[in-house]
Design a protein around this motif. Structure first.
Motif, short mmCIF file in Angstrom:
data_model
loop_
_atom_site.label_atom_id
_atom_site.label_comp_id
_atom_site.label_asym_id
_atom_site.label_seq_id
_atom_site.Cartn_x
_atom_site.Cartn_y
_atom_site.Cartn_z
N GLU A 1 43.16 30.55 4.65
CA GLU A 1 43.69 29.90 3.44
C GLU A 1 43.04 30.52 2.22
OE1 GLU A 1 43.91 25.46 1.31
OE2 GLU A 1 43.08 25.68 3.34
N VAL A 2 43.85 30.92 1.25
CA VAL A 2 43.33 31.59 0.06
C VAL A 2 43.80 30.83 -1.18
CG1 VAL A 2 43.27 33.72 -1.29
CG2 VAL A 2 43.39 33.83 1.20
N ARG A 3 42.86 30.53 -2.05
CA ARG A 3 43.19 29.87 -3.31
C ARG A 3 42.94 30.82 -4.47
NH1 ARG A 3 40.08 24.05 -2.38
NH2 ARG A 3 41.30 23.39 -0.54
N PRO A 4 43.72 30.68 -5.55
CA PRO A 4 43.47 31.53 -6.72
C PRO A 4 42.08 31.27 -7.27
CG PRO A 4 45.60 30.42 -6.88
CD PRO A 4 44.89 29.80 -5.73
N TYR A 5 41.50 32.32 -7.85
CA TYR A 5 40.21 32.12 -8.52
C TYR A 5 40.40 31.15 -9.69
CZ TYR A 5 37.89 36.02 -6.10
OH TYR A 5 37.32 36.84 -5.16
N PRO A 6 39.45 30.26 -9.91
CA PRO A 6 39.56 29.34 -11.05
C PRO A 6 39.32 30.06 -12.38
CG PRO A 6 37.43 29.07 -9.97
CD PRO A 6 38.22 30.04 -9.13
N GLU A 7 39.78 29.46 -13.45
CA GLU A 7 39.51 30.00 -14.78
C GLU A 7 38.01 29.92 -15.06
OE1 GLU A 7 41.55 31.41 -16.98
OE2 GLU A 7 43.28 31.24 -15.65
N ASP A 8 37.51 30.85 -15.85
CA ASP A 8 36.09 30.88 -16.18
C ASP A 8 35.78 29.81 -17.22
OD1 ASP A 8 33.49 31.43 -16.76
OD2 ASP A 8 33.77 33.57 -17.11
N LYS A 9 35.10 28.75 -16.80
CA LYS A 9 34.82 27.62 -17.69
C LYS A 9 33.75 27.95 -18.72
CE LYS A 9 36.27 24.08 -14.38
NZ LYS A 9 35.88 22.88 -13.61
N ARG A 10 32.96 29.00 -18.48
CA ARG A 10 31.91 29.34 -19.44
C ARG A 10 32.49 29.64 -20.82
NH1 ARG A 10 29.19 34.36 -16.68
NH2 ARG A 10 31.41 34.86 -16.51
N LEU A 11 33.69 30.20 -20.85
CA LEU A 11 34.30 30.57 -22.12
C LEU A 11 34.93 29.39 -22.84
CD1 LEU A 11 35.92 33.93 -20.99
CD2 LEU A 11 33.90 33.64 -22.41
N GLN A 12 35.05 28.26 -22.13
CA GLN A 12 35.62 27.07 -22.75
C GLN A 12 34.54 26.21 -23.41
OE1 GLN A 12 37.71 25.13 -19.52
NE2 GLN A 12 38.96 26.94 -19.09
N ASP A 13 33.29 26.55 -23.18
CA ASP A 13 32.20 25.73 -23.70
C ASP A 13 31.11 26.63 -24.28
OD1 ASP A 13 30.85 23.40 -24.27
OD2 ASP A 13 29.82 23.33 -22.34
N LEU A 14 31.52 27.50 -25.21
CA LEU A 14 30.57 28.42 -25.83
C LEU A 14 29.69 27.68 -26.85
CD1 LEU A 14 32.94 31.42 -26.55
CD2 LEU A 14 31.06 31.42 -24.91
N PRO A 15 28.45 28.12 -27.03
CA PRO A 15 27.62 27.54 -28.08
C PRO A 15 28.22 27.82 -29.46
CG PRO A 15 26.56 29.47 -27.11
CD PRO A 15 27.74 29.16 -26.25
N GLU A 16 27.75 27.09 -30.46
CA GLU A 16 28.36 27.15 -31.79
C GLU A 16 28.28 28.54 -32.43
OE1 GLU A 16 26.81 24.19 -34.36
OE2 GLU A 16 27.61 22.51 -33.19
N ASN A 17 27.27 29.30 -32.06
CA ASN A 17 27.11 30.61 -32.71
C ASN A 17 27.93 31.71 -32.05
OD1 ASN A 17 25.43 30.54 -30.39
ND2 ASN A 17 24.17 32.19 -31.20
N LEU A 18 28.74 31.37 -31.05
CA LEU A 18 29.60 32.34 -30.38
C LEU A 18 31.05 31.87 -30.44
CD1 LEU A 18 27.47 33.13 -27.19
CD2 LEU A 18 27.63 34.50 -29.27
N ALA A 19 31.96 32.80 -30.70
CA ALA A 19 33.37 32.46 -30.81
C ALA A 19 34.21 33.41 -29.97
CB ALA A 19 33.82 32.54 -32.28
N LEU A 20 35.12 32.86 -29.18
CA LEU A 20 36.04 33.67 -28.38
C LEU A 20 37.12 34.23 -29.30
CD1 LEU A 20 37.07 34.63 -25.60
CD2 LEU A 20 38.36 32.49 -25.45
N LEU A 21 37.20 35.57 -29.35
CA LEU A 21 38.17 36.22 -30.22
C LEU A 21 39.49 36.48 -29.52
CD1 LEU A 21 36.07 38.92 -32.17
CD2 LEU A 21 36.60 36.55 -32.82
N GLU A 22 39.43 36.98 -28.28
CA GLU A 22 40.65 37.33 -27.57
C GLU A 22 40.37 37.50 -26.08
OE1 GLU A 22 42.09 41.42 -27.88
OE2 GLU A 22 40.40 41.87 -29.19
N SER A 23 41.44 37.41 -25.30
CA SER A 23 41.37 37.71 -23.87
C SER A 23 42.60 38.49 -23.48
CB SER A 23 41.29 36.42 -23.04
OG SER A 23 40.04 35.79 -23.18
N GLN A 24 42.44 39.38 -22.53
CA GLN A 24 43.57 40.13 -22.00
C GLN A 24 43.39 40.28 -20.49
OE1 GLN A 24 42.08 43.89 -24.16
NE2 GLN A 24 43.10 44.77 -22.38
N THR A 25 44.48 40.48 -19.80
CA THR A 25 44.43 40.65 -18.35
C THR A 25 44.70 42.11 -18.01
OG1 THR A 25 45.18 38.38 -17.98
CG2 THR A 25 45.35 39.89 -16.13
#
Length: 283
Positions: free
Chosen positions: A200-224
């Protein structure tokens, strides 16, 4: 133009390290000798969680054989395109590869951006030994991501490829406005390999680290990044397995079944995310 030196700090007292013959020495006389291969071991034994942390020799050799065949070249291209886009009129950058493994990506960056100063570190000594053979113009270190032996605010770019991130340490060594490039597995990364060894194979989960960045870091973009690989022999298939965490979980029967396939078409799917260090300082 000569590359700017990488500014090291003592892992014992946190003072600056200076070069002295074939050693690095701080003002408190803590001394770290360069290995014959050119790297510095800046991971004191009392800060290791195990005797031989990180990837072992088998995994390092497998990764070297596999990556040297160019299967992940689209990842290298995307990585370098992003790093180039951060530059100011193509001025040399200081670039840190955090958890560099055997140095495939690090060396590719240095080859493409040869005026830049590049540092790669990994907690695994076998990985750094292998990396040291790739490119002598890179500062290679045995070190831990949780306590970087590097001086503050010097890097333009930090990259982390399938490695652990320490946002506090990355923020400390980045210049204000600098970037972090993170590569994580997409949901269907290496799906054919996983289907070949698991019921049985499940998709890898989304990376939660990028959903809870500290205030001094901002996610600019993501690409696959998508790429289909054709592995034409058992060696390439088993080397790919040894590069992944699945290597530790499959049993002898599953390995034998995979090896007997002899040929595998497999999809590479990685998520490349760019995070920027804002100008506000946190300590």
């Amino acid at each position: 133009m000569l590359p700017m030196p990488i500014l090291l700090r003592c892992p014992v007292c946190y003072e600056a390290l200076r070069s002295e013959h074939k050693s690095a020495v701080c003002q408190n006389h803590h001394r770290f000798d360069r290995a014959r291969q050119g790297y510095l071991n800046l991971l004191p034994s009392n800060k290791k969680r195990s005797k031989n942390p990180g990837d072992d020799q088998i995994m390092v050799e497998a990764r070297t054989r596999f990556l040297n065949q160019g299967f992940y070249q689209p990842v290298v291209d995307a990585l370098i395109d992003n790093i180039k886009s951060f530059g100011n009129n193509e001025a040399p950058q200081r670039i840190l590869d955090a958890g560099c493994g055997e140095g495939y990506y690090t060396s590719s960056i240095k080859e493409q951006l040869e005026d830049s100063s590049v540092c790669g570190f990994d907690i695994a000594k076998p990985a750094i030994l292998a990396a040291s053979k790739r490119n002598k113009a890179i500062e290679w270190l045995v070190a831990s991501v949780s306590e970087l032996p590097l001086m503050d605010e010097q890097f333009d770019t930090v990259i982390s490829i399938f490695s652990r991130c320490d946002w506090s340490e990355f923020s400390r060594v980045l210049k204000p406005g600098g970037h972090i490039v993170i590569l994580t597995p997409g949901q269907n990364h290496l799906m054919a390999l996983r289907r070949a060894i698991y019921d049985e194979v499940r998709p890898y989960p989304e990376d939660k680290r990028l959903q809870d960045l500290p205030e001094n870091l901002a996610l600019l973009e993501s690409q696959t990044i998508h790429h289909r690989m054709m592995l034409e022999n058992a060696q390439a298939i088993m080397d790919l397995l040894a590069m992944t965490p699945h290597y530790w979980y499959v049993n002898a029967r599953q390995k034998e079944q995979l090896e007997q396939q002899g040929r595998l078409e497999c999809e590479l799917e990685m998520r490349l995310s760019v995070v920027q260090h804002r100008h506000t300082k946190t300590r």
